[in-house]
Design an enzyme around this catalytic site. Structure first.
Site, mmCIF file in Angstrom:
data_model
loop_
_atom_site.group_PDB
_atom_site.id
_atom_site.type_symbol
_atom_site.label_atom_id
_atom_site.label_comp_id
_atom_site.label_asym_id
_atom_site.label_seq_id
_atom_site.Cartn_x
_atom_site.Cartn_y
_atom_site.Cartn_z
ATOM 1 C CG HIS A 1 -0.901 -4.004 -0.472
ATOM 2 N ND1 HIS A 1 -0.592 -3.399 -1.678
ATOM 3 C CD2 HIS A 1 0.440 -3.511 0.117
ATOM 4 C CE1 HIS A 1 0.325 -2.656 -1.967
ATOM 5 N NE2 HIS A 1 1.089 -2.613 -0.674
ATOM 6 C CD GLU A 2 1.283 -2.696 3.922
ATOM 7 O OE1 GLU A 2 2.401 -3.039 3.751
ATOM 8 O OE2 GLU A 2 0.871 -1.482 3.423
ATOM 9 C CG HIS B 1 4.763 -5.343 0.791
ATOM 10 N ND1 HIS B 1 5.243 -5.029 -0.510
ATOM 11 C CD2 HIS B 1 3.944 -4.258 1.042
ATOM 12 C CE1 HIS B 1 4.691 -3.905 -1.049
ATOM 13 N NE2 HIS B 1 4.145 -3.505 -0.012
ATOM 14 C CD GLU C 1 4.163 -0.346 -2.164
ATOM 15 O OE1 GLU C 1 3.160 -0.832 -2.060
ATOM 16 O OE2 GLU C 1 5.107 -0.266 -1.618
#
Length: 723
Positions: free
Chosen positions: A446-447, A451, A504
């Site tokens: 995710h990070e 992103h 997100e």
């Protein structure tokens, strides 16, 4: 029954989970110089964190001061006798302690996760009786009575507008004066864009003079004098005045401690980074903070990691003002090695993502990815992972850092089986066993690749494009792309109210999509059958989180109060829509005779039905984002975000069931550091409401009274703005 249920979301339960963040081992391993560096950065963070009280609600700072005055003279154990004398039962006194702990942990009287107000779970007259019985009241009755008078109404008020954070009639926001609405926020954004000013460190106050709209834009800074861009500006039919000096006292304290930390910096990058932060916080310049962030990115793999400033914009209802936060953490070497391997594989993994190469950044800027144990996290709440800086222009061309907060993950997601809702019995044991490992994989993906991926198409002020507008085609339509970001437009300013949640959602989808990759799973040490369990529990956790997300939806205003939970609900909708029995969601009656629900996932269809549903959705999200297509992006995202009673599932009724069975989010107790002679001493507290309170009472040993007086003054100065 129903009214009791709805009201309970505005209380913190007496048995709420409170855990101490363990960082003793990590801190002991630091050298004396590193400990000094960590200490002064922590001091800067704690002073700055108090700004959140002022950003959250008009009454938060006064409630904080009231509680601090009481507990500074009587620790929770000593105050108990006064509580008994005031007529409080044991449960009521515990409710008082839990409320105080909640106020400290959230830095205000609204939950940092979900943005709903929480009020004390004891009668107002009992709360008042305890204040009157306290030593603080006996020593300064006039002062304590004044304080109580300032905050007793909003302390308990649950008028519709005060139930949650929001703008105008939708809720409370201290980023804007009470008379501002969405149109004012949009108009101010136009003004800020025209002056090339960022909204990150600002608040907006509106007045009317001789029938003319006047806006005051306040920049957070230690200095109050004028500088470039400050002063009055005529804009369209209004007047804007830009002033420095918001939270001046606290900003000054932050700067003083960063100045001291500089003497213990490990290298030139850290030194330059702190100099730029000090410049930013002294004069209110976001450009200086960006410059500091550039040095911060260059400071690869430091032993003591930190970041500080106006960072996340989740709680600004308009989505462009940053809440203050500061964290200090120590590297966890074993876990960081896995993340480093993920970073090294990024260039192989990015092309797996479901969009054409032109939609990916020209070069992948290898970020730092470390697992950290938090020593200090000051602000409204503690996340499990962070990807910063949030400045898109820096992220696109210079890079970013990812951090996973290991000691937060360790305690935040420990779940007891009897508290595990909405799963079939045979899924519960699997879930408990694999939730930690699967969440670690999801946070990493995710990070880093969520992103960290995807390109924004931009035409700069000089008319130069960062893409070939004669060749880049929209994969959805096959046509040449027809929109992009122009000049000073950013992702946040363009997508405003949906930007946080949409991004997100994109990152969560990348995690779901890439966790199916065997290489990724083996980096995290999962092979064969174990790897399959990690995938299953990661996907199961996502659809369950989508259902739990309904707690953070407000039907009255048709609005979501938490970016990540809205994102997870959207993913649940996408996977339900995929059909073919991939996800099952049915309502039933629980063993206790009350409404319940069960969510299931067919593991044999994750790699087929599930993967292709996420693939299609993720590509759409990226195309709208890359091409600055707000209209298309909004239609897509708001469509899936809609919570209705019609259709296959009655989500409004399911929301009532979720509220009925929700578990309160854990709170964390953090240590304090003190200088004793030449050494730094770490003081830890027990994981309880009393421990959390004690940690705050001892947080400002030298100047508590001055800090409290300043907080009251800042609050008082603006009190007329919220009427």
């Amino acid at each position: 029954m129903l009214t009791e249920m709805v009201d309970s979301q505005y209380y913190l339960p007496n048995d709420i989970g409170i855990s101490a963040l363990d960082c003793r081992v990590a801190f002991r391993l630091l050298s004396p110089k590193e400990q000094m560096y960590a200490h002064y950065l922590s001091r800067a963070s704690w002073y700055g964190g108090l700004i959140v009280l002022i950003q959250t609600s008009p009454e938060s700072a006064n409630i904080y001061v009231l509680l601090q005055k009481i507990f500074r003279l009587q620790a929770p154990q000593q105050l108990e006798a006064a509580a008994t004398a005031a007529g409080l039962s044991t449960e009521e006194y515990q409710a008082f302690l839990v409320y105080a702990a909640g106020l400290y942990a959230n830095m205000g009287n609204y939950k940092s996760f979900g943005d709903t107000k929480f009020i004390p779970n004891l009668p107002k007259e009992k709360f008042k009786a305890l204040v009157w019985e306290s030593l603080a009241f006996k020593q300064s009755p006039g002062d304590m009575e004044t304080l109580w008078g300032c905050c007793c109404e909003p302390l308990y008020s649950l008028e519709d507008k005060q139930k949650q954070l929001g703008l105008g009639e939708k809720g409370i926001s201290a980023y804007f004066s009470g008379n501002c609405c969405l149109e004012d926020a949009e108009f101010a954004q136009k003004f800020l864009d025209s002056k090339n000013l960022s909204a990150y460190n600002t608040r907006l106050f509106k007045t009317e003079i001789d029938g003319k709209r006047c806006y005051e834009v306040r920049l957070a800074s230690a200095e109050k004098g004028d500088e470039v861009c400050c002063g009055k500006h005529e804009f369209e039919d209004s007047v804007f005045s830009v002033k420095r000096g918001d939270y001046a006292f606290l900003m000054e304290k932050v700067c003083q401690n960063l100045e001291k930390a500089k003497d213990y910096a490990a290298n030139e990058n850290q030194k330059r980074m702190l100099e730029e932060y000090i410049r930013s916080f002294t004069c209110g310049s976001v450009e200086a903070h960006k410059e500091g962030s550039r040095y911060w990115i260059k400071d690869k793999g430091p032993i003591v990691e930190s970041y500080i400033g106006f960072i996340e914009s989740y709680r600004d209802p308009f989505g462009s003002r940053g809440e203050f936060e500061g964290f200090v953490a120590v590297v966890n070497k074993a876990m960081s090695a896995r993340f480093a391997q993920l970073v090294s594989s990024a260039e192989v993994l990015l092309p797996e993502l479901p969009w054409p190469p032109a939609f990916e950044k020209d070069i992948f800027l290898k970020p730092d990815f470390t697992s950290l144990d938090v020593l200090t996290f000051a602000g409204s709440g503690i996340p499990a992972g962070i990807n910063i800086p949030n400045y898109d222009d820096i992220r696109q061309t210079e890079g970013f850092k990812n951090v996973s907060l290991g000691n937060v993950l360790a305690v935040a997601y420990a779940t007891q089986k009897d508290k595990l809702t909405f799963l079939e019995e045979n899924d519960k044991d699997l879930y408990i066993k694999w939730k930690g490992p699967s969440f670690e994989v999801q946070v990493g993906l995710h990070e880093l690749l969520g992103h960290g991926s995807g390109k924004l198409f931009v035409q700069d002020d000089k008319g130069k494009y960062n893409f070939d507008q004669t060749a880049v085609r929209n994969p959805e339509t096959g046509e040449l792309i027809s929109s992009w970001y122009k000049g000073s437009e950013t992702w946040d300013s363009k997508f405003s109210t949906i930007a946080s949640s949409y991004e997100e959602c994109r990152a969560e989808c990348v995690g779901l999509y890439l966790c199916l990759n065997k290489q990724v799973l083996s980096i995290f040490g999962h092979e064969g059958e174990d790897a399959e369990e990690v995938v299953y529990v990661n996907w199961l956790n996502m659809v369950r989180a989508g259902l739990l997300g309904l707690e953070f939806y407000t039907p009255e205003s048709k609005s979501w109060r938490q970016a990540h939970m809205q994102a997870r609900f959207v993913i649940l909708r996408v996977l339900l829509e995929a059909g073919e029995g991939l996800v099952g969601l049915r309502e039933c009656t629980g063993a206790d005779g009350r409404p319940d629900a069960v969510i299931t996932l067919d593991r044999s269809k994750i790699y087929t039905v599930g993967k292709s549903a996420i693939q299609r959705f993720l590509c759409k999200l990226q195309v709208h984002k890359s091409t600055a297509d707000v209209e298309g992006g909004r239609a897509l995202y708001e469509g899936y975000s809609a919570v209705t009673a019609d259709g296959t599932h009655n989500f409004l009724r399911l929301r009532e069931t979720v509220l009925l069975r929700k578990e309160a989010r854990k709170m964390f107790v953090q240590a304090n550091t003190y200088i004793k002679g030449d050494a730094v001493e770490l003081v830890e507290y027990e994981g309880s409401a009393a421990g959390l309170i004690q940690s705050f009472v001892e947080r400002f040993p030298d100047d508590a009274e001055e800090v409290e007086a300043q907080l009251r003054e800042m609050t008082c100065m603006d009190s007329s703005c919220w009427c």
